[in-house]
Design an enzyme around this catalytic site. Structure first.
Site, PDB file in Angstrom:
ATOM      1  N   GLY A 155       0.807  -1.214   0.000  1.00 13.12           N
ATOM      2  CA  GLY A 155       0.000   0.000   0.000  1.00 13.12           C
ATOM      3  C   GLY A 155       0.837   1.261   0.000  1.00 13.12           C
ATOM      4  O   GLY A 155       2.026   1.228  -0.339  1.00 13.12           O
ATOM      5  N   ASN A 156       0.199   2.406   0.357  1.00 13.04           N
ATOM      6  CA  ASN A 156       0.816   3.721   0.247  1.00 13.04           C
ATOM      7  C   ASN A 156       1.367   3.890  -1.176  1.00 13.04           C
ATOM      8  O   ASN A 156       2.530   4.172  -1.403  1.00 13.04           O
ATOM      9  CB  ASN A 156       1.914   3.912   1.295  1.00 13.04           C
ATOM     10  CG  ASN A 156       2.310   5.386   1.409  1.00 13.04           C
ATOM     11  OD1 ASN A 156       3.471   5.731   1.273  1.00 13.04           O
ATOM     12  ND2 ASN A 156       1.354   6.238   1.632  1.00 13.04           N
TER      13      ASN A 156
ATOM     14  N   GLY B 172       5.382   4.553  -8.892  1.00 12.94           N
ATOM     15  CA  GLY B 172       6.116   3.306  -9.171  1.00 12.94           C
ATOM     16  C   GLY B 172       5.179   2.115  -9.163  1.00 12.94           C
ATOM     17  O   GLY B 172       5.250   1.235 -10.034  1.00 12.94           O
ATOM     18  N   HIS B 173       4.280   2.074  -8.173  1.00 10.06           N
ATOM     19  CA  HIS B 173       3.302   0.978  -8.120  1.00 10.06           C
ATOM     20  C   HIS B 173       2.344   1.057  -9.314  1.00 10.06           C
ATOM     21  O   HIS B 173       2.008   0.035  -9.917  1.00 10.06           O
ATOM     22  CB  HIS B 173       2.453   1.068  -6.842  1.00 10.06           C
ATOM     23  CG  HIS B 173       3.221   0.887  -5.576  1.00 10.06           C
ATOM     24  ND1 HIS B 173       3.433   1.915  -4.687  1.00 10.06           N
ATOM     25  CD2 HIS B 173       3.809  -0.205  -5.038  1.00 10.06           C
ATOM     26  CE1 HIS B 173       4.123   1.472  -3.656  1.00 10.06           C
ATOM     27  NE2 HIS B 173       4.374   0.189  -3.841  1.00 10.06           N
TER      28      HIS B 173
END
Ligand code: PAF
Length: 273
Positions: A25-26, A30-31
């Site tokens: 999460g957060n 990039g994710h």
């Protein structure tokens, strides 16, 4: 986007052709880049959000690790991710986890593993559980966590897991800092200083490309420069890409990796050569 919190309901909703993107999460760009890459690789993209206690030591930042579930869901929705698996701790670990994946010390006891004992055991164990739960055809991991990617690739190969591992390039801020959930811990002054890690790694990379082969000298120079600017380096290391072992002078597929504390925030980065 459909959000699943139990393994049974999550499994029932999915059938084959899945690209899995495990996260804690957060979410940052990039994710989201990994999510976009996943969409190219399979019909169904599944993100997971689970802050995995097993990969944190008691002295690590598990409790203060940023949890931003609502904002993460909005980002995943906007990226067109179809499914999110966000289990509770009890769902993932209904009883104390006594079976673990134990990566060999030659892979998990070096570099980050030397400074975070047990970290890669926790990562490998939860990733194997996520693979068993979601049965993905392909799973994606960022190159930012280069050693993690190597450990997962080797786990998949040695345990004959039927999942393909795809790597995503590191996404950087305009000043070169690799995006990371931990960047949020930096004070404004530390944030301004933080790109130095990438700049030092880039200097080592340039020297290697120019034919320099005194690895120890390059590593020590980079660490001295970090120290001189208030950092506490854990390591700067030139390694072979495939197994992260020390290279011979004639080896060519190299990566330079670094980890250092800036204030109380530990940053890692790497550049392939
Ligand atoms: O890279 C991460 O965010 C975590 O280590 C992972 C792969 C999701 C396992 O908890």
């Amino acid at each position: 986007m459909r959000i699943h919190t139990t393994i049974a309901e999550f499994r029932a909703a999915l059938k084959g052709g899945i690209a899995l993107v495990p996260t804690m999460g957060n979410l940052h760009e990039g994710h989201i880049a990994l999510m976009r890459q996943a969409k190219e690789l399979a019909d169904t993209v599944v993100a997971t959000i689970f802050v995995n206690r097993l990969q944190f030591r008691p002295t690590d930042d598990f409790e203060k690790y940023p949890r931003t579930f609502e904002a993460d869901c909005e980002k995943l929705d906007a990226a067109g991710v179809g499914h999110l698996f966000a289990p509770s701790e009890v769902e993932m670990y209904p009883q104390p986890q006594e079976y673990h994946v134990e990566p060999p010390p030659s892979q998990a006891g070096i570099l980050d593993g030397e400074f975070r004992p047990g970290h890669f055991r926790g990562v490998a164990t939860v990733v194997l559980k996520l693979f068993n739960i979601a049965t993905p055809r392909v799973a994606l991991f960022g190159k930012k966590d280069y050693q993690q990617l190597m450990v997962i690739r080797n786990m998949v190969r040695e345990l004959n897991l039927s999942v393909e591992i795809a790597a995503g390039e590191t996404v950087r801020a305009a000043d070169g800092l690799a995006l990371s959930s931990r960047n949020g811990y930096l004070s404004p002054a530390e944030r301004a200083e933080a790109p130095r890690l990438q700049r030092e790694l880039a200097r080592v990379r340039q020297a290697l490309l120019a034919g320099e082969r005194d690895f120890a000298r390059l590593e020590e120079q980079a660490m001295a420069e970090l120290r001189a600017n208030g950092w506490i380096p854990n390591y700067v290391a030139v390694r072979n890409r495939v197994d992260l072992q020390c290279p011979a002078a004639h080896d060519s597929e190299l990566v330079v990796l670094g980890a250092a504390l800036l204030g109380s925030t530990r940053l890692i980065d790497n550049l392939e050569v």
